[in-house]
Design a protein around this motif. Structure first.
Motif, PDB file in Angstrom:
ATOM      1  N   MET A   1       0.844  -1.175   0.000  1.00  0.00           N
ATOM      2  CA  MET A   1       0.000   0.000   0.000  1.00  0.00           C
ATOM      3  C   MET A   1       0.884   1.231   0.000  1.00  0.00           C
ATOM      4  SD  MET A   1      -2.907   1.044   2.743  1.00  0.00           S
ATOM      5  CE  MET A   1      -2.016   1.970   3.958  1.00  0.00           C
ATOM      6  N   SER A   2       0.693   2.097  -0.946  1.00  0.00           N
ATOM      7  CA  SER A   2       1.501   3.310  -0.980  1.00  0.00           C
ATOM      8  C   SER A   2       0.744   4.437  -0.289  1.00  0.00           C
ATOM      9  CB  SER A   2       1.844   3.679  -2.421  1.00  0.00           C
ATOM     10  OG  SER A   2       0.682   4.092  -3.095  1.00  0.00           O
ATOM     11  N   ALA A   3       1.499   5.258   0.412  1.00  0.00           N
ATOM     12  CA  ALA A   3       0.909   6.372   1.138  1.00  0.00           C
ATOM     13  C   ALA A   3       0.804   7.586   0.221  1.00  0.00           C
ATOM     14  CB  ALA A   3       1.767   6.702   2.350  1.00  0.00           C
ATOM     15  N   THR A   4      -0.345   8.215   0.242  1.00  0.00           N
ATOM     16  CA  THR A   4      -0.513   9.431  -0.544  1.00  0.00           C
ATOM     17  C   THR A   4      -0.004  10.622   0.272  1.00  0.00           C
ATOM     18  OG1 THR A   4      -2.713   9.871   0.310  1.00  0.00           O
ATOM     19  CG2 THR A   4      -2.557   8.469  -1.654  1.00  0.00           C
ATOM     20  N   ILE A   5       0.243  11.715  -0.402  1.00  0.00           N
ATOM     21  CA  ILE A   5       0.715  12.920   0.286  1.00  0.00           C
ATOM     22  C   ILE A   5      -0.334  13.384   1.299  1.00  0.00           C
ATOM     23  CG2 ILE A   5       1.325  15.341  -0.037  1.00  0.00           C
ATOM     24  CD1 ILE A   5       2.588  14.541  -2.709  1.00  0.00           C
ATOM     25  N   GLY A   6      -1.604  13.284   0.945  1.00  0.00           N
ATOM     26  CA  GLY A   6      -2.668  13.672   1.865  1.00  0.00           C
ATOM     27  C   GLY A   6      -2.692  12.816   3.121  1.00  0.00           C
ATOM     28  N   TYR A   7      -2.478  11.510   2.952  1.00  0.00           N
ATOM     29  CA  TYR A   7      -2.466  10.599   4.093  1.00  0.00           C
ATOM     30  C   TYR A   7      -1.283  10.887   5.004  1.00  0.00           C
ATOM     31  CZ  TYR A   7      -2.482   6.269   6.772  1.00  0.00           C
ATOM     32  OH  TYR A   7      -2.498   5.361   7.785  1.00  0.00           O
ATOM     33  N   VAL A   8      -0.109  11.094   4.416  1.00  0.00           N
ATOM     34  CA  VAL A   8       1.082  11.418   5.200  1.00  0.00           C
ATOM     35  C   VAL A   8       0.863  12.740   5.932  1.00  0.00           C
ATOM     36  CG1 VAL A   8       3.538  12.003   5.076  1.00  0.00           C
ATOM     37  CG2 VAL A   8       2.648  10.082   3.752  1.00  0.00           C
ATOM     38  N   GLY A   9       0.270  13.715   5.257  1.00  0.00           N
ATOM     39  CA  GLY A   9      -0.037  14.992   5.902  1.00  0.00           C
ATOM     40  C   GLY A   9      -0.996  14.821   7.068  1.00  0.00           C
ATOM     41  N   PHE A  10      -2.022  13.980   6.866  1.00  0.00           N
ATOM     42  CA  PHE A  10      -2.966  13.689   7.938  1.00  0.00           C
ATOM     43  C   PHE A  10      -2.262  13.074   9.142  1.00  0.00           C
ATOM     44  CE2 PHE A  10      -5.544  10.337   9.934  1.00  0.00           C
ATOM     45  CZ  PHE A  10      -6.509  11.128  10.555  1.00  0.00           C
ATOM     46  N   LEU A  11      -1.364  12.125   8.890  1.00  0.00           N
ATOM     47  CA  LEU A  11      -0.626  11.494   9.986  1.00  0.00           C
ATOM     48  C   LEU A  11       0.245  12.510  10.729  1.00  0.00           C
ATOM     49  CD1 LEU A  11       0.476   8.104   8.391  1.00  0.00           C
ATOM     50  CD2 LEU A  11      -1.348   8.512  10.050  1.00  0.00           C
ATOM     51  N   ILE A  12       0.882  13.407   9.999  1.00  0.00           N
ATOM     52  CA  ILE A  12       1.733  14.420  10.635  1.00  0.00           C
ATOM     53  C   ILE A  12       0.897  15.345  11.510  1.00  0.00           C
ATOM     54  CG2 ILE A  12       3.178  16.445  10.156  1.00  0.00           C
ATOM     55  CD1 ILE A  12       4.214  14.885   7.681  1.00  0.00           C
ATOM     56  N   VAL A  13      -0.211  15.838  10.976  1.00  0.00           N
ATOM     57  CA  VAL A  13      -1.073  16.748  11.737  1.00  0.00           C
ATOM     58  C   VAL A  13      -1.676  16.025  12.941  1.00  0.00           C
ATOM     59  CG1 VAL A  13      -3.215  18.095  11.629  1.00  0.00           C
ATOM     60  CG2 VAL A  13      -1.538  18.261   9.793  1.00  0.00           C
ATOM     61  N   SER A  14      -2.082  14.779  12.766  1.00  0.00           N
ATOM     62  CA  SER A  14      -2.636  14.000  13.880  1.00  0.00           C
ATOM     63  C   SER A  14      -1.605  13.820  14.984  1.00  0.00           C
ATOM     64  CB  SER A  14      -3.099  12.623  13.396  1.00  0.00           C
ATOM     65  OG  SER A  14      -4.118  12.754  12.457  1.00  0.00           O
ATOM     66  N   HIS A  15      -0.382  13.482  14.609  1.00  0.00           N
ATOM     67  CA  HIS A  15       0.682  13.296  15.604  1.00  0.00           C
ATOM     68  C   HIS A  15       0.948  14.601  16.351  1.00  0.00           C
ATOM     69  CE1 HIS A  15       4.309  11.956  17.550  1.00  0.00           C
ATOM     70  NE2 HIS A  15       4.928  13.016  17.055  1.00  0.00           N
ATOM     71  N   MET A  16       1.016  15.703  15.624  1.00  0.00           N
ATOM     72  CA  MET A  16       1.260  16.993  16.262  1.00  0.00           C
ATOM     73  C   MET A  16       0.139  17.342  17.236  1.00  0.00           C
ATOM     74  SD  MET A  16       2.810  19.078  12.958  1.00  0.00           S
ATOM     75  CE  MET A  16       1.739  20.415  13.267  1.00  0.00           C
ATOM     76  N   THR A  17      -1.101  17.084  16.853  1.00  0.00           N
ATOM     77  CA  THR A  17      -2.247  17.394  17.706  1.00  0.00           C
ATOM     78  C   THR A  17      -2.235  16.556  18.975  1.00  0.00           C
ATOM     79  OG1 THR A  17      -3.538  17.958  15.746  1.00  0.00           O
ATOM     80  CG2 THR A  17      -4.764  17.526  17.769  1.00  0.00           C
ATOM     81  N   VAL A  18      -2.051  15.250  18.816  1.00  0.00           N
ATOM     82  CA  VAL A  18      -2.045  14.365  19.978  1.00  0.00           C
ATOM     83  C   VAL A  18      -0.866  14.686  20.890  1.00  0.00           C
ATOM     84  CG1 VAL A  18      -1.753  11.953  20.686  1.00  0.00           C
ATOM     85  CG2 VAL A  18      -3.327  12.531  18.850  1.00  0.00           C
ATOM     86  N   SER A  19       0.306  14.910  20.314  1.00  0.00           N
ATOM     87  CA  SER A  19       1.496  15.198  21.103  1.00  0.00           C
ATOM     88  C   SER A  19       1.340  16.483  21.908  1.00  0.00           C
ATOM     89  CB  SER A  19       2.713  15.294  20.174  1.00  0.00           C
ATOM     90  OG  SER A  19       3.872  15.552  20.918  1.00  0.00           O
ATOM     91  N   SER A  20       0.873  17.540  21.268  1.00  0.00           N
ATOM     92  CA  SER A  20       0.729  18.804  21.992  1.00  0.00           C
ATOM     93  C   SER A  20      -0.382  18.724  23.034  1.00  0.00           C
ATOM     94  CB  SER A  20       0.478  19.952  21.016  1.00  0.00           C
ATOM     95  OG  SER A  20      -0.699  19.735  20.275  1.00  0.00           O
ATOM     96  N   THR A  21      -1.465  18.017  22.735  1.00  0.00           N
ATOM     97  CA  THR A  21      -2.548  17.850  23.707  1.00  0.00           C
ATOM     98  C   THR A  21      -2.062  17.079  24.928  1.00  0.00           C
ATOM     99  OG1 THR A  21      -4.164  17.860  21.916  1.00  0.00           O
ATOM    100  CG2 THR A  21      -4.899  16.984  24.030  1.00  0.00           C
ATOM    101  N   MET A  22      -1.288  16.024  24.700  1.00  0.00           N
ATOM    102  CA  MET A  22      -0.758  15.251  25.817  1.00  0.00           C
ATOM    103  C   MET A  22       0.211  16.080  26.664  1.00  0.00           C
ATOM    104  SD  MET A  22      -2.305  12.485  26.093  1.00  0.00           S
ATOM    105  CE  MET A  22      -1.309  11.871  27.417  1.00  0.00           C
ATOM    106  N   LEU A  23       0.988  16.947  26.037  1.00  0.00           N
ATOM    107  CA  LEU A  23       1.877  17.819  26.813  1.00  0.00           C
ATOM    108  C   LEU A  23       1.078  18.727  27.734  1.00  0.00           C
ATOM    109  CD1 LEU A  23       4.736  18.936  24.412  1.00  0.00           C
ATOM    110  CD2 LEU A  23       4.953  17.784  26.594  1.00  0.00           C
ATOM    111  N   VAL A  24       0.020  19.332  27.212  1.00  0.00           N
ATOM    112  CA  VAL A  24      -0.799  20.233  28.020  1.00  0.00           C
ATOM    113  C   VAL A  24      -1.476  19.449  29.150  1.00  0.00           C
ATOM    114  CG1 VAL A  24      -2.830  21.743  27.987  1.00  0.00           C
ATOM    115  CG2 VAL A  24      -1.137  21.882  26.160  1.00  0.00           C
ATOM    116  N   LEU A  25      -2.016  18.270  28.841  1.00  0.00           N
ATOM    117  CA  LEU A  25      -2.659  17.450  29.872  1.00  0.00           C
ATOM    118  C   LEU A  25      -1.656  17.008  30.934  1.00  0.00           C
ATOM    119  CD1 LEU A  25      -5.092  15.264  27.745  1.00  0.00           C
ATOM    120  CD2 LEU A  25      -5.683  17.072  29.356  1.00  0.00           C
ATOM    121  N   ASN A  26      -0.461  16.590  30.518  1.00  0.00           N
ATOM    122  CA  ASN A  26       0.556  16.186  31.486  1.00  0.00           C
ATOM    123  C   ASN A  26       0.990  17.354  32.355  1.00  0.00           C
ATOM    124  OD1 ASN A  26       0.674  13.451  31.021  1.00  0.00           O
ATOM    125  ND2 ASN A  26       2.232  13.617  29.442  1.00  0.00           N
ATOM    126  N   LYS A  27       1.087  18.543  31.774  1.00  0.00           N
ATOM    127  CA  LYS A  27       1.420  19.739  32.560  1.00  0.00           C
ATOM    128  C   LYS A  27       0.352  19.970  33.621  1.00  0.00           C
ATOM    129  CE  LYS A  27       3.561  23.741  33.304  1.00  0.00           C
ATOM    130  NZ  LYS A  27       4.922  23.885  33.720  1.00  0.00           N
TER     131      LYS A  27
END
Length: 129
Positions: free
Chosen positions: A1-27
């Motif tokens: 299965m090849s990843a499309t640019i849109g899918y890779v972009g979605f994964l990047i944005v999702s990771h950034m959102t979850v990571s920053s949310t977890m930082l705020v919650l952990n704080k």
């Protein structure tokens, strides 16, 4: 299965959102409970329990816990726990924005080390697929 640019972009944005949310919650959690070791123990322990339960109910395929596997990955586990502990300590004394900047910089330092020390090449879109 090849990843499309849109899918890779979605994964990047999702990771950034979850990571920053977890930082705020952990704080927030560390402000309420200033015991980073206990907080980490609860987080990692609950993750392990959830995975074990998902394996027992056959929702996920979970490998059995074996002594040989534990020995093989023990240094990785220790390094990961040290990373989590230092992150929690940084969150105790610094604001979230500073922690985000230093975490991001560590990714760039690691990438630079890959290119410089290991003589690896930059990834292109076909290699990400």
């Amino acid at each position: 299965m090849s990843a499309t640019i849109g899918y890779v972009g979605f994964l990047i944005v999702s990771h950034m959102t979850v990571s920053s949310t977890m930082l705020v919650l952990n704080k927030a959690v560390l402000a309420a409970i200033p015991l980073p070791t206990i907080v980490l123990l609860c987080q990692v322990g609950s993750s392990a329990l959830i995975l074990w339960l998902l394996g027992k109910f056959k929702v996920l395929q979970v490998d059995p816990l074996e002594w040989k596997t534990m020995q093989t990955f023990s240094l990785n586990a220790v390094a990961f726990m040290l990373l989590l502990f230092t992150n929690a300590k940084a969150l105790e004394s610094a604001n979230v924005e500073s922690v985000v900047v230093f975490r991001t910089m560590s990714i760039f330092v690691t990438a630079y080390g890959d290119f410089r020390v290991l003589k690896s090449k930059a990834l292109d879109m076909p290699s990400l697929a």
